[in-house]
Motif scaffolding. Structure first.
Motif: not given
Ligand SMILES: Nc1ncnc2c1ncn2[C@@H]1O[C@H](COP(=O)(O)OP(=O)(O)OP(=O)(O)O)[C@@H](O)[C@H]1O
Length: 629
Positions: A234-253
């Motif tokens: 269940s956590k790895s699912k969250t991590v995947d979601e967060l990784t996606e989010r980090v990617k988005d945030l990195q792009n935003l950054c």
């Protein structure tokens, strides 16, 4: 058996009888004597034979006393038995014949003769009989002798065998001892092994118990792992979601960083692409007796200056206020300003260099006005100058840029322009150096044979700075006051790479400690090529800036080594800071005024919009990738 008796029974009697005269004996007695004689003959010979038996090798074996002289005769055959019987028989016959003998009168010579004759015949037959017996006995003796020889040989053989057996016995005993020792050793080892085995058994027992416990723990852990795996999935699912989010945030950054850079640049442009700061140094200890100019600090960017006695009221460009001249710059630093406060203003330009702009900082002013102090400072961390602070700032900023995906490579070189010659301050081997273009299209320049160091830490750059200072000091001893008669340039090249976005930005930072700007007087000035060159290069620097100010088509960069070298950092694609240093001393007033006027002119030079070098990451070493944005 009869013979044996004869031989062994009482031989000394026979000897005594021999010594008596035979004549006086009666016939019976003589017959006895003859028998004794026969016995004597029979006993004497074996006696000699038996006395000593020569052993092979000459040794004499005495016959043991108890042993009978001749053992009982074995019945070797019928003949010997017969002969024995016959001897006995004859002896008894003779005795029988002798018994009926008549007594003969002395005068009966015939009777006596017959009697003697009869006795003689008897004796002859007896002699013969005894001779036969002797021969027989001799045969028996020989036989015994042979047997004895055989026995002797057997004894010898047996003794040899005995000796061999003794030796073998010694060897066997030795072997036996070894075996016994080995046996004892084995027994000891066995005992030890048994002890070890006992211990091992005990350990095994403990280990088994431990295993049992561990097995139980493993079973418990397995249950926990199962639970954790469920949580993990269940956590790895969250991590995947967060990784996606980090990617988005990195792009935003990244996008925001771009915007920030643009904004930062806009602010810098609004502040002016050529900026002039004025720093007034304090009076130092050795100048305590000297008079100071009259300087008023109107505000952060304006000062007014006049002679101490107020005598000067002339103005070139500045306003006149009660005998003083007023000058405005982007920033004015009074004598109390710290190195840190000066760098605070400069740090914005260092940031620009990290973002891919070319930056040039000049320390301008007359000798002793504080240029070197401002640029290099001293080893005390508080008093560090602009160059070491720049390096520290670059490394601090690099860490932040790394978070945004940027990686930087830093290259540094230190040179000096003396008498229009370039000198490498990192390699003092008197090589010739020329300024060349990187390629025919771009504006980028490089200096031939110049040592360029790749820098990985502030310490490495400080080390380079120290070497440059030392080499400059060595040159200064060769040429009096050379440090103030040469331009010192610290060049730092910042190459930023964003691998993911395939972007690259290259910024050049030039930190220049200019030669003293004072003008030498009269003949001295005209005479020395050195002075001419200094005046020329400083004047040309002013001309270049003025040409830029007037937006002239031709900018005379190549008229001096300094402007030629700094061409990429003066003009279109650059930000320039003129750091004017002035002395507070009244003695220096005229030179201070000249410097203020020069810097004031530069301040008025407004460059066009500065463009940043942004490169698509194809080949970092090729300038063909460069495009203006
Ligand atoms: N801001 C300051 N605070 C304290 N001392 C200063 C300051 N600026 C300069 N000085 C001192 O003034 C003296 C001259 O400064 P400095 O050598 O930097 O002048 P300069 O312009 O570099 O001279 P040169 O052209 O001969 O190299 C030095 O002793 C230096 O320590």
């Amino acid at each position: 058996m009869v013979i044996q008796t004869i031989i062994t029974d009482d031989p000394p009697k026979v000897t005594r009888k021999e010594n008596k005269p035979p004549v006086s004996q009666p016939p019976l007695a003589r017959a006895k004597t003859m028998a004794s004689m026969v016995r004597k003959n029979t006993t004497q010979e074996p006696a000699v034979t038996r006395a000593a038996v020569k052993r092979p090798g000459g040794a004499t074996n005495p016959i043991p006393a108890k042993r009978p002289a001749i053992r009982p005769l074995p019945k070797t055959g019928a003949s010997s038995a017969a002969s024995s019987n016959s001897v006995a028989g004859k002896t008894s016959k003779t005795a029988a014949k002798a018994a009926p003998a008549k007594s003969v009168s002395k005068w009966d010579w015939k009777g006596r003769f017959e009697l003697v004759n009869t006795e003689l015949t008897t004796l002859k037959s007896k002699t013969k009989e005894l001779t036969d017996q002797r021969d027989e006995l001799q045969g028996i003796v020989d036989e015994f002798q042979e047997k004895e020889d055989i026995s002797t040989q057997k004894i010898v053989d047996l003794e040899a065998a005995n000796s061999q057996l003794s030796e073998e016995l010694t060897v066997v005993k030795k072997d036996m001892k070894e075996i016994t020792d080995r046996n004892e050793q084995i027994e000891t080892e066995l005992k030890e092994t048994k002890e070890s085995l006992d211990k091992a058994n005990a350990s095994l027992k403990e280990f088994r118990e431990l295993c049992k416990k561990h097995r139980k723990t493993i079973e418990e852990n397995a249950d926990q792992i199962k639970d954790l795996e469920t949580i993990l999935s269940s956590k790895s699912k969250t991590v995947d979601e967060l990784t996606e989010r980090v990617k988005d945030l990195q792009n935003l950054c990244h996008e925001m960083d771009k915007d920030r850079r643009v904004l930062h640049n806009t602010i810098q442009e609004m502040k002016g692409n050529i900026r002039v700061f004025c720093r007034v140094r304090p009076r130092i200890a050795k100048e305590s007796a000297k008079t100071l100019c009259a300087i008023n600090y109107i505000d952060e960017s304006t000062l007014e200056i006049g002679r101490a006695d107020g005598s000067d009221s002339l103005s070139c460009s500045g306003k006149i206020r009660g005998g003083k001249q007023e000058f405005s710059f982007d920033k004015v630093f009074p004598p109390t300003a710290s190195q840190a406060s000066v760098f605070e203003e400069l740090s914005m330009l260092v940031q620009s260099a990290l973002e891919g702009y070319n930056v040039c900082v000049f320390a301008y002013g007359q000798t002793g006005s504080g240029k070197t102090y401002t640029m290099e400072g001293s080893n005390d961390r508080e008093l560090e100058g602009m160059i070491p602070r720049t390096v520290r700032h670059i490394f601090d900023q690099m860490k932040e840029f790394e978070l945004l995906g940027w990686e930087y490579k830093i290259e540094a070189s230190f040179l000096e322009i003396y008498n229009e010659h370039i000198v490498d301050l990192l390699d003092f081997n008197q090589k010739t150096h020329d300024i060349r273009m990187v390629d025919s299209k771009g504006q980028d320049l490089y200096v031939t044979n110049l040592q360029v160091e790749e820098i990985h830490s502030p310490e490495e750059l400080h080390q380079c700075l120290r070497i440059a200072q030392q080499n400059r000091a060595v040159a200064a001893t060769k040429s009096n006051e050379r440090s103030s008669r040469s331009h010192s340039v610290a060049r730092i090249r910042l190459i930023g790479t964003h691998t993911e976005k395939e972007e690259m930005c290259i910024g050049n930072l030039n930190l220049v400690d200019l030669a003293g700007s004072e003008r030498l007087k009269g003949e001295e000035a005209a005479r020395t090529a050195e002075t001419k060159n200094i005046n020329k290069s400083l004047a040309n620097l002013g001309n270049v800036i003025l040409a830029l100010l007037k937006k002239q088509d031709h900018i005379p960069y190549r008229n001096s080594k300094l402007t030629h070298l700094l061409m990429p950092s003066l003009g279109g694609n650059s930000k320039t800071l003129m750091l004017l240093n002035i002395s507070p001393l009244d003695d220096c007033y005229n030179e201070t005024l000249n410097s203020l006027r020069f810097a004031s002119n530069v301040n008025n030079c407004k460059l066009g919009n500065v463009k940043r070098t942004k490169t698509m990451l194809q080949n970092p070493n090729s300038s063909n990738n460069t495009s203006q944005v």
